[in-house]
Design an enzyme around this catalytic site. Structure first.
Site, PDB file in Angstrom:
ATOM      1  N   SER A 271     -63.106  18.807 -30.847  1.00 29.42           N
ATOM      2  CA  SER A 271     -62.084  20.217 -31.816  1.00 29.42           C
ATOM      3  C   SER A 271     -61.754  19.707 -33.305  1.00 29.42           C
ATOM      4  O   SER A 271     -61.892  18.784 -33.465  1.00 29.42           O
ATOM      5  CB  SER A 271     -60.535  19.894 -30.869  1.00 29.42           C
ATOM      6  N   ASP A 272     -60.747  20.796 -34.044  1.00 30.79           N
ATOM      7  CA  ASP A 272     -60.779  19.830 -35.133  1.00 30.79           C
ATOM      8  C   ASP A 272     -58.640  20.077 -34.744  1.00 30.79           C
ATOM      9  O   ASP A 272     -58.270  20.213 -33.606  1.00 30.79           O
ATOM     10  CB  ASP A 272     -60.356  21.445 -36.252  1.00 30.79           C
ATOM     11  N   TRP A 273     -57.942  19.547 -35.299  1.00 28.52           N
ATOM     12  CA  TRP A 273     -56.962  19.037 -35.529  1.00 28.52           C
ATOM     13  C   TRP A 273     -55.673  19.977 -34.411  1.00 28.52           C
ATOM     14  O   TRP A 273     -55.516  20.695 -34.863  1.00 28.52           O
ATOM     15  CB  TRP A 273     -55.855  18.910 -36.745  1.00 28.52           C
ATOM     16  N   ASN A 274     -55.452  19.442 -33.476  1.00 27.14           N
ATOM     17  CA  ASN A 274     -54.900  20.432 -31.856  1.00 27.14           C
ATOM     18  C   ASN A 274     -55.375  21.506 -32.096  1.00 27.14           C
ATOM     19  O   ASN A 274     -54.553  22.944 -31.427  1.00 27.14           O
ATOM     20  CB  ASN A 274     -52.932  20.119 -32.190  1.00 27.14           C
ATOM     21  N   SER A 275     -56.231  21.834 -32.497  1.00 30.49           N
ATOM     22  CA  SER A 275     -57.218  23.430 -32.019  1.00 30.49           C
ATOM     23  C   SER A 275     -57.332  23.756 -30.720  1.00 30.49           C
ATOM     24  O   SER A 275     -57.520  24.800 -30.560  1.00 30.49           O
ATOM     25  CB  SER A 275     -58.444  23.409 -32.827  1.00 30.49           C
TER      26      SER A 275
END
Ligand code: GLC
Length: 743
Positions: A271-275
């Site tokens: 994922s991307d940051w906390n996505s």
């Protein structure tokens, strides 16, 4: 530089069968908690390892960390993971090594302007070496989002607007990071990002909605990812984007149907940051539990910097909502990369076994990349190169002339700014002792609207033979979350140029920025203009060499430069429309008579106040010499499915100086089951020619190069006529036609 074990032994251990055996054996021993732990990446930014972080590693509750680059702390984390945890599974240690680590290379958009895959690969290799020396084994690069909107701050990290150039250079970066053998101590895993279509964020506002028709997705945005994964990139990152209503972090069509089923990708999807948690913010889910369910079903193996998996995945498995087989398949993707990286043999870094950060080799590559990134946009009356021996004094002006941090650009967390050499420093170094260098900053920052410092700049210019004015954007004005609605030179930089021009002295502008800018009349007021992006550590020496002729500019634009922000999106490989504009259909808003009848104007696709062309087109760039294209020949006029068309062209350096040219080959499929771009880059070649030298370049084209995703959703070529151009930009110098038949 091999790790402790022999290359042959490592190679044998990493045969696919051996890898799968190792992965299977590990998974059979793992508890559910340990499996879920591998799917969790935490932010390890710290200057000492906390007890809780150590305990999470020790219990196998974490499979990878991000943002730790102290080699001793990285080694301590690896020691806990491999010697104190139950199964001894090493950690992936990730970092955004986007365009260099300690030694900073030009921003990726600048590297794209080199059109030099070998050089881009070298730059990535240096970055990998420096990052690996500090314990990093995974970078979140290359960023290969096709970018057609200069308002978007992240265009700085991209490789521009063209799928072929982006794919070619994205592959080069991947090879630079991963080397010939992932298990080498100075190899790090690459990550293709952001999957997919992030560059199409509406209005260029970061994180914004994207709506991309499937045909456009397939023909424009996906090809660079396929190329980079086919080149062996070990991971891919989901974009933050909502794509046609389904954010990438929950988009099974992308992350499973295309990535796994069609492309057979067996690496890591992160994922991307906390996505994952942001799926609820998008409004796709009601809470973290549902977000975890949707993300794991879509196929995101690792959650970066979030708690959805850690908080809910175990329950989802226990409740039968997520099968253990699915979890094990995802954990296998993670463990496979760890085995391929050789981390089970040796997860530690030994900084002393690497060249120092900022080594002569690193600085040399950084300077070469900086030199080749610079695009000369104007050079009236051969204002450049400056004959330094004939100068008595030089005025160095502007907020970017002596800005060691700002010249580095975005994403430079680990930069050693002390290595930066600014243009002012470099010019002072190369100027003979009898040449006076006057420096006037003229503006407190690029955004300053004050003119109070202009007078000293004007005075310095009047006292000099030439004014070198360094303009642009500070590093913070591009990059993630730093989009601009107006992409002109910030502040009153244009007024500064006008004030300098009024002295009557020659004015040379060097623009350091993270995006294309609408340069308007700055171009008009300058005798010569370099567009230098954010050039990195060696910006100064590179620019000095180019200004004084020790090097010749060879950069070519990897992205179109609009005249006005209102033209965006503007890109060379656009569709023709049913009413394409042409010079004779365009009339400027100021020339329209009052009372002009409604349908009397051009009735084609142009803006009354901007026309339809960019200020500078994709592939454009001047040099200190002139190249002439002659004798375009095709080996055949008609080719069948199995034929290769050889395109040859003669290129001569008809100027007085040696120089490097990028010969570019474009095609146009004149009729298709879907409308096709008016031009598509299919080949390029960069080479140096001495003054007077002529060379014949040959480009092979196969029918495979002409394939695309067709109206019925299939992939292949379509018989018919094609146009072809070869030249020094997307405006193409010479034209030919050929046809493709079914057999
Ligand atoms: C950021 C970026 C991504 C980066 C990640 C880790 O938000 O979108 O490109 O790799 O977080 O820093």
């Amino acid at each position: 530089m091999n790790k402790v074990i022999s290359f042959e032994h490592a190679q044998a251990q990493r045969s696919d069968e051996a890898i799968e055996d190792k992965v299977r054996s590990l998974i059979q021993q793992m508890t559910l908690a340990e499996k879920i732990g591998q799917m969790r990446q935490v932010d390890a930014t710290c200057d000492r390892i906390s007890d809780s972080l150590a305990e999470d590693v020790r219990t196998g509750s974490i499979g990878s960390v991000i943002n730790q680059t102290d080699p001793e702390l990285c080694n301590e984390l690896q020691r806990i993971a491999t010697q104190e945890s139950r199964l001894g599974i090493p950690l992936l240690i990730a970092r955004d090594v986007i365009h260099g680590f300690g030694t900073i290379m030009p921003i990726p958009l600048g590297q794209a302007a080199t059109w030099n895959p070998d050089l881009v690969q070298q730059a990535a290799s240096i970055a990998a070496q420096e990052a690996a020396s500090c314990g990093v084994n995974w970078t979140f690069s290359p960023m290969i989002d096709i970018s057609r909107d200069a308002r978007w701050g992240r265009i700085a990290e991209s490789l521009g607007e063209d799928p072929y150039l982006t794919a070619t250079l994205g592959v080069a970066m991947t090879r630079g990071y991963q080397g010939d053998d992932l298990a080498q101590a100075d190899s790090i895993a690459a990550c293709a990002k952001h999957f997919v279509g992030y560059g199409a964020s509406e209005s260029g506002r970061d994180y914004n909605t994207t709506n991309i028709p499937t045909n456009e997705l397939r023909n424009v945005y996906l090809p660079p990812f396929k190329a980079v994964l086919d080149a062996g990139a070990q991971s891919i990152m989901a974009s933050f984007s909502d794509i046609d209503g389904v954010p990438a972090s929950a988009n099974g069509f992308l992350m499973r149907d295309i990535l796994r089923d069609e492309w057979r990708f067996d690496g890591i999807a992160i994922s991307d940051w906390n996505s994952i948690s942001q799926l609820a913010v998008h409004g796709l889910t009601a809470d973290d539990r549902e977000s975890a369910l949707q993300a794991v079903r879509a196929g995101l193996d690792i959650e970066m910097a979030g708690d959805a998996y850690d908080d809910h995945l175990k329950d989802l498995v226990m409740e039968g909502k997520v099968s253990i087989e699915l979890v094990e398949t995802m954990v296998a993707n993670i463990l496979r990369t760890k085995v391929r990286l050789g981390l089970f043999e040796d997860p530690f870094t030994n900084t002393n076994s690497f060249p120092s950060i900022g080594s002569p080799q690193a600085l040399d590559v950084a300077k070469s990349a900086a030199i080749e990134s610079v695009v000369m946009l104007k050079n009236d009356n051969n204002a450049l190169p400056l004959a330094i021996e004939s100068l008595q004094s030089i005025a160095v002006i502007g907020p970017m002339a002596d800005a060691p941090y700002e010249q580095l650009g975005t994403w430079i967390f680990d930069a050693d700014t002390s290595l930066s050499v600014t243009p002012l420093q470099a010019i002072k170094q190369v100027a003979p002792s009898d040449v006076t260098v006057h420096f006037a900053r003229a503006m407190a920052s690029t955004r300053s609207k004050s003119t109070e410092l202009f007078s000293e700049a004007v005075a310095a210019t009047k006292a000099s033979d030439v004014a070198l004015v360094f303009l642009g954007e500070e590093s913070i004005l591009s990059g993630e979350a730093h989009s601009r609605a107006d992409i002109g030179l910030p502040g009153n930089q244009t007024d500064l140029v006008k004030a300098l021009k009024e002295t009557g002295k020659p004015v040379v502008a060097v623009i350091l920025a993270g995006r294309p800018l609408t340069l308007g009349d700055v171009i008009e007021h300058c005798d010569a203009v370099f567009f230098a992006w954010h050039l990195g550590t060696m910006a100064g020496p590179a620019i000095a060499d180019l200004l004084f002729g020790a090097a010749s500019p060879s950069g070519k634009l990897p992205v179109s430069f609009p005249k006005m922000v209102g033209q965006i999106p503007i890109y060379y490989n656009h569709k023709n429309s049913g009413r394409p504009p042409s010079p004779d259909t365009v009339i400027h808003i100021d020339e329209i008579e009052v009372g002009t009848p409604q349908t009397s104007l051009g009735m084609t696709a142009f803006h009354l106040d901007a026309g339809y062309e960019p200020q500078f087109p994709f592939g454009f760039g001047l040099s200190y010499t002139e190249f002439k294209y002659d004798d375009l020949r095709l080996s055949k006029e008609i080719i069948g499915p199995d034929d290769t068309l050889t395109v040859s062209v003669q290129i001569s350096n008809v100027g007085k100086n040696a120089g490097s040219e990028v010969a570019q080959l474009y095609i146009r499929d004149l009729v298709g089951s879907v409308t096709r771009p008016v031009r598509e880059l299919k080949r390029f070649s960069k080479f140096r020619l001495e003054a007077g030298e002529t060379r014949t370049i040959e480009f092979p084209l196969s029918v495979e190069d002409l394939c695309f995703w067709r109206r019925d959703g299939s992939y292949g070529f379509e018989p018919g006529r094609f146009s072809l151009w070869v030249g020094g930009s997307s405006m193409g110098d010479l034209k030919a036609e050929f046809a493709v038949t079914e057999q």
